[in-house]
Design an enzyme around this catalytic site. Structure first.
Site, mmCIF file in Angstrom:
data_model
loop_
_atom_site.group_PDB
_atom_site.id
_atom_site.type_symbol
_atom_site.label_atom_id
_atom_site.label_comp_id
_atom_site.label_asym_id
_atom_site.label_seq_id
_atom_site.Cartn_x
_atom_site.Cartn_y
_atom_site.Cartn_z
ATOM 1 N N TYR A 117 -12.521 -2.277 -3.758
ATOM 2 C CA TYR A 117 -12.967 -2.455 -2.369
ATOM 3 C C TYR A 117 -14.492 -2.451 -2.243
ATOM 4 C CZ TYR A 117 -8.425 -2.023 0.102
ATOM 5 O OH TYR A 117 -7.173 -2.229 0.641
ATOM 6 N N GLU B 120 -9.475 -10.873 -7.533
ATOM 7 C CA GLU B 120 -8.538 -9.753 -7.346
ATOM 8 C C GLU B 120 -7.355 -9.838 -8.318
ATOM 9 O OE1 GLU B 120 -7.584 -9.528 -3.145
ATOM 10 O OE2 GLU B 120 -9.590 -8.788 -2.662
ATOM 11 N N ARG C 155 2.686 -6.525 9.210
ATOM 12 C CA ARG C 155 1.989 -5.381 9.810
ATOM 13 C C ARG C 155 2.538 -5.031 11.196
ATOM 14 N NH1 ARG C 155 -3.825 -7.455 7.584
ATOM 15 N NH2 ARG C 155 -3.945 -6.171 5.713
ATOM 16 N N HIS D 125 -2.220 -5.409 1.606
ATOM 17 C CA HIS D 125 -3.529 -6.040 1.464
ATOM 18 C C HIS D 125 -3.285 -7.442 0.931
ATOM 19 C CE1 HIS D 125 -7.640 -6.890 0.168
ATOM 20 N NE2 HIS D 125 -7.079 -7.404 -0.917
ATOM 21 N N ARG E 176 -1.998 -14.423 4.572
ATOM 22 C CA ARG E 176 -2.709 -13.759 5.665
ATOM 23 C C ARG E 176 -1.938 -13.915 6.982
ATOM 24 N NH1 ARG E 176 -7.191 -11.589 4.335
ATOM 25 N NH2 ARG E 176 -8.144 -11.579 6.388
ATOM 26 N N ASN F 111 -1.686 0.079 6.989
ATOM 27 C CA ASN F 111 -1.241 -1.227 7.479
ATOM 28 C C ASN F 111 -0.404 -1.982 6.432
ATOM 29 O OD1 ASN F 111 -3.323 -1.898 5.773
ATOM 30 N ND2 ASN F 111 -4.434 -3.175 7.218
ATOM 31 N N THR G 203 -5.291 -7.186 10.784
ATOM 32 C CA THR G 203 -5.562 -5.935 10.056
ATOM 33 C C THR G 203 -5.044 -4.723 10.828
ATOM 34 O OG1 THR G 203 -7.556 -6.975 9.194
ATOM 35 C CG2 THR G 203 -7.405 -4.587 8.956
ATOM 36 N N PHE H 109 -15.657 3.467 6.786
ATOM 37 C CA PHE H 109 -14.294 3.838 6.361
ATOM 38 C C PHE H 109 -14.091 3.724 4.850
ATOM 39 C CE2 PHE H 109 -14.248 -0.608 7.878
ATOM 40 C CZ PHE H 109 -13.753 -1.280 6.762
ATOM 41 N N LYS I 97 0.814 -1.213 0.000
ATOM 42 C CA LYS I 97 0.000 0.000 0.000
ATOM 43 C C LYS I 97 0.853 1.271 0.000
ATOM 44 C CE LYS I 97 -3.957 -2.064 2.432
ATOM 45 N NZ LYS I 97 -4.925 -1.854 3.533
HETATM 46 P P1 CMP Z 1 -7.332 -4.470 3.786
HETATM 47 O O1 CMP Z 1 -6.856 -5.855 4.061
HETATM 48 O O2 CMP Z 1 -6.730 -3.755 2.642
HETATM 49 O O3 CMP Z 1 -8.926 -4.491 3.580
HETATM 50 C C1 CMP Z 1 -9.719 -3.357 3.811
HETATM 51 C C2 CMP Z 1 -8.994 -2.281 4.564
HETATM 52 O O4 CMP Z 1 -9.807 -1.353 5.238
HETATM 53 C C3 CMP Z 1 -8.166 -2.904 5.656
HETATM 54 O O5 CMP Z 1 -7.090 -3.592 5.096
HETATM 55 C C4 CMP Z 1 -7.810 -1.675 6.501
HETATM 56 O O6 CMP Z 1 -6.609 -1.047 6.086
HETATM 57 C C5 CMP Z 1 -8.959 -0.715 6.208
HETATM 58 N N1 CMP Z 1 -9.744 -0.368 7.388
HETATM 59 C C6 CMP Z 1 -9.933 0.872 7.859
HETATM 60 N N2 CMP Z 1 -10.702 0.862 8.948
HETATM 61 C C7 CMP Z 1 -11.026 -0.425 9.193
HETATM 62 C C8 CMP Z 1 -11.815 -1.082 10.190
HETATM 63 N N3 CMP Z 1 -12.411 -0.410 11.169
HETATM 64 N N4 CMP Z 1 -11.917 -2.433 10.119
HETATM 65 C C9 CMP Z 1 -11.317 -3.130 9.114
HETATM 66 N N5 CMP Z 1 -10.563 -2.541 8.135
HETATM 67 C C10 CMP Z 1 -10.421 -1.215 8.180
#
Ligand code: CMP
Length: 136
Positions: free
Chosen positions: A52, A129, A105, A118, A88, A115, A94, A60, A12
């Site tokens: 997304y 994807e 992370r 992805h 993962r 973070n 996350t 968010f 990212k």
């Molecule tokens: P990612 O794995 O890219 O998938 C969706 C992204 O939303 C996640 O990583 C986070 O970076 C972002 N995000 C922001 N706020 C939240 C939240 N409250 N819960 C989960 N993901 C979040």
């Protein structure tokens, strides 16, 4: 029985901006992933919204899409045995504050938004994807 899979990984904006892409790629390779496809791109916000879409009802969503399209990202197809789950595990939780030692992370994540990486959450989504970024 072998179960070679492919999964999509995105490095990212926060990690690319900090020049962490090579270090993160080394972490993948050290865990036995092959990087079979790779490109550095910057996407437009509508493309991020499409990527997304599963999160479109979340509070968010707008910030997430603005963020992913804010500066360059590195998208990769990773391959290995059970790649989806292995990726993962290597990414960690996350929220970096909840991520375990040794995960990407935990090591480099700044916040739940920034973070670093992805990764696809299922084999089915991995196919979707990968097609999203690499279908020519
Ligand atoms: P990612 O794995 O890219 O998938 C969706 C992204 O939303 C996640 O990583 C986070 O970076 C972002 N995000 C922001 N706020 C939240 C939240 N409250 N819960 C989960 N993901 C979040």
């Amino acid at each position: 029985m072998s179960n070679t899979e492919q999964t999509l990984s995105i490095i990212k904006p926060d990690a690319v901006e900090r020049n962490l892409d090579n270090e993160i790629k080394e972490m993948f390779k050290n865990k036995g992933f092959s990087i079979v496809k790779e490109k550095k791109i910057q996407i437009e916000k509508p493309e991020a919204e499409k990527f997304y879409k599963v999160h479109e009802t979340k509070p968010f969503y707008n910030d997430l899409c603005a963020y992913l399209s804010s500066s360059p990202i590195v998208v990769m197809v990773l391959e290995k045995e059970n790649a989806v789950l292995a990726n993962r595990e290597l990414m960690g939780a996350t929220n970096p504050t909840e991520a375990e030692e040794g995960t990407i992370r935990k090591k480099y994540g700044i916040s739940i938004d920034k973070n670093c990486v992805h990764g696809s959450d299922s084999v089915e989504n991995a196919k979707i994807e990968i097609d999203f970024f690499f279908k020519d």
